[in-house]
Design a protein around this motif. Sequence first.
Motif, short mmCIF file in Angstrom:
data_model
loop_
_atom_site.label_atom_id
_atom_site.label_comp_id
_atom_site.label_asym_id
_atom_site.label_seq_id
_atom_site.Cartn_x
_atom_site.Cartn_y
_atom_site.Cartn_z
N LEU A 1 0.83 -1.21 0.00
CA LEU A 1 0.00 0.00 0.00
C LEU A 1 0.86 1.26 0.00
CD1 LEU A 1 -2.76 1.44 0.32
CD2 LEU A 1 -2.51 1.16 2.80
N ILE A 2 1.92 1.25 0.81
CA ILE A 2 2.80 2.41 0.93
C ILE A 2 3.89 2.34 -0.14
CG2 ILE A 2 4.44 3.62 2.43
CD1 ILE A 2 2.82 2.61 4.81
N PRO A 3 4.07 3.37 -0.96
CA PRO A 3 5.07 3.34 -2.04
C PRO A 3 6.50 3.49 -1.53
CG PRO A 3 4.01 5.48 -1.95
CD PRO A 3 3.31 4.62 -0.94
N HIS A 4 7.44 3.36 -2.46
CA HIS A 4 8.87 3.56 -2.20
C HIS A 4 9.49 2.50 -1.29
CE1 HIS A 4 10.07 7.67 -3.83
NE2 HIS A 4 8.91 7.36 -4.38
N TYR B 1 9.75 10.96 1.09
CA TYR B 1 9.24 11.51 -0.18
C TYR B 1 7.73 11.31 -0.34
CZ TYR B 1 8.56 12.36 -5.15
OH TYR B 1 8.10 12.83 -6.36
N PRO B 2 7.19 10.08 -0.16
CA PRO B 2 5.73 9.94 -0.29
C PRO B 2 4.96 10.71 0.77
CG PRO B 2 6.73 7.87 0.42
CD PRO B 2 7.85 8.77 -0.01
N ILE B 3 5.55 10.90 1.96
CA ILE B 3 4.88 11.73 2.97
C ILE B 3 4.86 13.19 2.51
CG2 ILE B 3 5.07 12.67 5.31
CD1 ILE B 3 6.23 9.98 6.18
N HIS B 4 5.98 13.66 2.01
CA HIS B 4 6.09 15.06 1.57
C HIS B 4 5.16 15.37 0.41
CE1 HIS B 4 8.04 18.94 1.15
NE2 HIS B 4 8.22 18.72 -0.14
N THR B 5 5.02 14.44 -0.52
CA THR B 5 4.20 14.67 -1.71
C THR B 5 2.74 14.26 -1.52
OG1 THR B 5 4.78 12.50 -2.61
CG2 THR B 5 6.16 14.38 -3.26
N GLY B 6 2.44 13.60 -0.40
CA GLY B 6 1.06 13.17 -0.15
C GLY B 6 0.69 11.85 -0.79
#
Length: 368
Positions: free
Chosen positions: A289-292, A326-331
């Motif tokens: 579910l979570i990317p990267h 990065y995925p947290i920062h970009t949403g």
Amino acid sequence: MKGFKKKIGLLHLWLGLASGIIIFIAAITGSLLVFEKEIDSTLNPDYYNVSEIGAEKKSLDYCVDILQKEYGVKEITRISTFSDPSRTIQIVGKDSDKKVHLFSINPYTGKVQASTLQKNRFFAVVLEIHRQLLMGETGGIIMGTSCLIFVFMLISGLILWWPKKIKNLKQRLKIKWNASFKRVVWDLHSTTGFYSFFILLIISLTGLFFAFNWFQNGILYLADGNNKRPSAKIENPTKADPGLIKTDFYQSIFDQSDSLFLYKGNMQIRMPADTINSILVLKENTERLIPHQSSAAYFDKYTAENIEARPYASFSNGDKLKRLIYPIHTGSIFGLPTKILALLVSLLAATLPITGFLIWLRKKTKLK
């Protein structure tokens, strides 16, 4: 308490005026970057998808050979493949003048569907503005400092917003649209700032992670308890020998990586920019579910032999956190819902310097 709030108010005012335009630029460009893939794939579909899915894919070496013979590519720097069968292969390479080009290739035919100079891509320019204001290292310092100021602005804004009496809390939680223009502007500034506070604070702190090495090192130290993390680069064991290079070089690296990590995922082959280090391959687990969440493998850049494999599960807490920033920062951390949330709060952040400036301007005019 009154004197403390007054000092905080003055700092909030003058730091806001000093950094307002930079924060506005960061917020607007950031809101565009939230849906970069969706916007770019709609405007430039040839870079992302094939018109028809074929029965069998060409080898990566076949595609690279076309770029070298027909497009004058002298050096391959990155190859990106995707688990989605409708996706193109994206290859980044340099020509004889060291100019960096992005090529989108149909994996079933080997045909180049689209190409452009990397620096001319719209979102490449937007990202450069977002990170460095098109001013190189100096712009990066300005943007990073403004991000640091914005963190203070958020915290000080919450202090200023907080009512003296709990009974006044209700009126602070809504905008009084039928009030005077001055009151509406004040409510827009303070109330929207309050509701977006938590998300904007997270976005700002993760932005600092990219802006300053000292901040990044501090966060990773807290996560791991030490500064000892495995290097992202591994030295190449063999010497340069053209006779060692295999005819199926890139495809061999891809196949080995796919066998090392058996989940479904997108893969990126990164060629080293120097003569010392080996090839790095990252395979992202698209089943998560979570990317990267990418495992890493290293290959000899002359023989394509595997040197080392690092499954994602073996990464330290700091390395796992680094890949989440990065995925947290970009949403994009939880897909579409968090991306929409990031877009909305980014647009709200863009209004804060404007409403703040209007509040200051009205006060200044009144004093005159």
